[in-house]
Design a protein around this motif. Sequence first.
Motif, PDB file in Angstrom:
ATOM      1  N   GLU A  81       0.816  -1.264  -0.111  1.00  0.00           N
ATOM      2  CA  GLU A  81       0.102  -0.036   0.056  1.00  0.00           C
ATOM      3  C   GLU A  81       0.722   1.200  -0.042  1.00  0.00           C
ATOM      4  OE1 GLU A  81      -3.198   0.380  -0.472  1.00  0.00           O
ATOM      5  OE2 GLU A  81      -3.805  -1.772  -0.233  1.00  0.00           O
ATOM      6  N   MET A  82       2.040   1.333   0.449  1.00  0.00           N
ATOM      7  CA  MET A  82       3.019   2.353   0.328  1.00  0.00           C
ATOM      8  C   MET A  82       4.374   1.539   0.634  1.00  0.00           C
ATOM      9  SD  MET A  82       2.017   3.841   4.433  1.00  0.00           S
ATOM     10  CE  MET A  82       0.321   3.750   4.257  1.00  0.00           C
ATOM     11  N   LEU A  83       5.445   2.382   0.128  1.00  0.00           N
ATOM     12  CA  LEU A  83       6.689   2.014   0.171  1.00  0.00           C
ATOM     13  C   LEU A  83       7.658   3.661  -0.152  1.00  0.00           C
ATOM     14  CD1 LEU A  83       9.359   0.353   0.368  1.00  0.00           C
ATOM     15  CD2 LEU A  83       9.054  -0.150  -2.056  1.00  0.00           C
ATOM     16  N   PHE A  84       7.938   4.034   1.059  1.00  0.00           N
ATOM     17  CA  PHE A  84       8.756   5.389   1.180  1.00  0.00           C
ATOM     18  C   PHE A  84       9.989   5.132   1.608  1.00  0.00           C
ATOM     19  CE2 PHE A  84       4.383   6.204   0.523  1.00  0.00           C
ATOM     20  CZ  PHE A  84       4.218   7.132  -0.623  1.00  0.00           C
ATOM     21  N   VAL A  85      11.089   6.132   1.131  1.00  0.00           N
ATOM     22  CA  VAL A  85      12.449   5.677   1.464  1.00  0.00           C
ATOM     23  C   VAL A  85      13.032   7.331   1.688  1.00  0.00           C
ATOM     24  CG1 VAL A  85      14.958   5.264   0.994  1.00  0.00           C
ATOM     25  CG2 VAL A  85      13.088   3.784   0.450  1.00  0.00           C
ATOM     26  N   ASP A  86      13.696   7.708   2.699  1.00  0.00           N
ATOM     27  CA  ASP A  86      14.217   8.940   2.805  1.00  0.00           C
ATOM     28  C   ASP A  86      15.084   9.362   1.821  1.00  0.00           C
ATOM     29  OD1 ASP A  86      16.216  10.953   3.514  1.00  0.00           O
ATOM     30  OD2 ASP A  86      15.933  10.624   5.664  1.00  0.00           O
ATOM     31  N   PRO A  87      14.822  10.518   0.995  1.00  0.00           N
ATOM     32  CA  PRO A  87      15.360  10.797  -0.044  1.00  0.00           C
ATOM     33  C   PRO A  87      17.059  10.964  -0.037  1.00  0.00           C
ATOM     34  CG  PRO A  87      13.627  12.317   0.067  1.00  0.00           C
ATOM     35  CD  PRO A  87      13.742  11.339   1.310  1.00  0.00           C
ATOM     36  N   ASN A  88      17.455  11.161   1.233  1.00  0.00           N
ATOM     37  CA  ASN A  88      18.880  10.791   1.236  1.00  0.00           C
ATOM     38  C   ASN A  88      19.460   9.425   1.187  1.00  0.00           C
ATOM     39  OD1 ASN A  88      19.215  13.663   1.978  1.00  0.00           O
ATOM     40  ND2 ASN A  88      18.638  13.161   4.352  1.00  0.00           N
ATOM     41  N   TYR A  89      18.525   8.288   1.189  1.00  0.00           N
ATOM     42  CA  TYR A  89      18.957   7.214   0.795  1.00  0.00           C
ATOM     43  C   TYR A  89      18.396   6.325  -0.376  1.00  0.00           C
ATOM     44  CZ  TYR A  89      20.497   7.287   5.889  1.00  0.00           C
ATOM     45  OH  TYR A  89      21.332   7.774   6.988  1.00  0.00           O
ATOM     46  N   HIS A  90      18.104   7.338  -1.274  1.00  0.00           N
ATOM     47  CA  HIS A  90      17.548   6.740  -2.290  1.00  0.00           C
ATOM     48  C   HIS A  90      18.689   6.151  -3.294  1.00  0.00           C
ATOM     49  CE1 HIS A  90      13.351   9.170  -3.318  1.00  0.00           C
ATOM     50  NE2 HIS A  90      13.459   8.386  -2.066  1.00  0.00           N
ATOM     51  N   GLY A  91      18.393   4.978  -3.977  1.00  0.00           N
ATOM     52  CA  GLY A  91      19.406   4.307  -4.755  1.00  0.00           C
ATOM     53  C   GLY A  91      20.195   3.632  -3.737  1.00  0.00           C
TER      54      GLY A  91
END
Length: 153
Positions: free
Chosen positions: A75-85
């Motif tokens: 339903e949701m999957l979010f990652v802190d932008p500082n840890y994208h990739g």
Amino acid sequence: MIHSIGPYQEEHHQQLVDIWFRAVKLTHTFLNERDIQFYHNIVQNGALKEVEVWVYFNANENPIGFIGLEGAKVEMLFVDPNYHGQGVGTSLLQYAETIKGSHLEVDVNEQNEAAHKFYKRYGFVQEGRSELDSAGRPFPLLHLTLKSKNEGL
């Protein structure tokens, strides 16, 4: 990256809402400020308590991502932008697959091309499309299903 994944705890609520907000501001460029505020209110006031949430913690035991599941549906999957990739989203999907099985489903905003590519790389395939999102707003959703690694063998 040393990490752990654990269940949602109320003490992390505001940190997860902040992760959601910063990730959405970066990735959901098709939303205007009013739309973001509408969804922010939903996340702030209950969405995290309506699904099974698993939190990805870094080596310092700070939340840096989370996945919300309802059965085998992401339903949701979010990652802190500082840890994208850096593999956080992939680790959360792998964890979901471990506890829910390999028939995961997810709806992704059609305008969020980066998310669509992420799920496609993981093995999800499009099974359908809706003109409206789950809140009845005009943001089309792509309905994706994880293609089993054993299919076609």
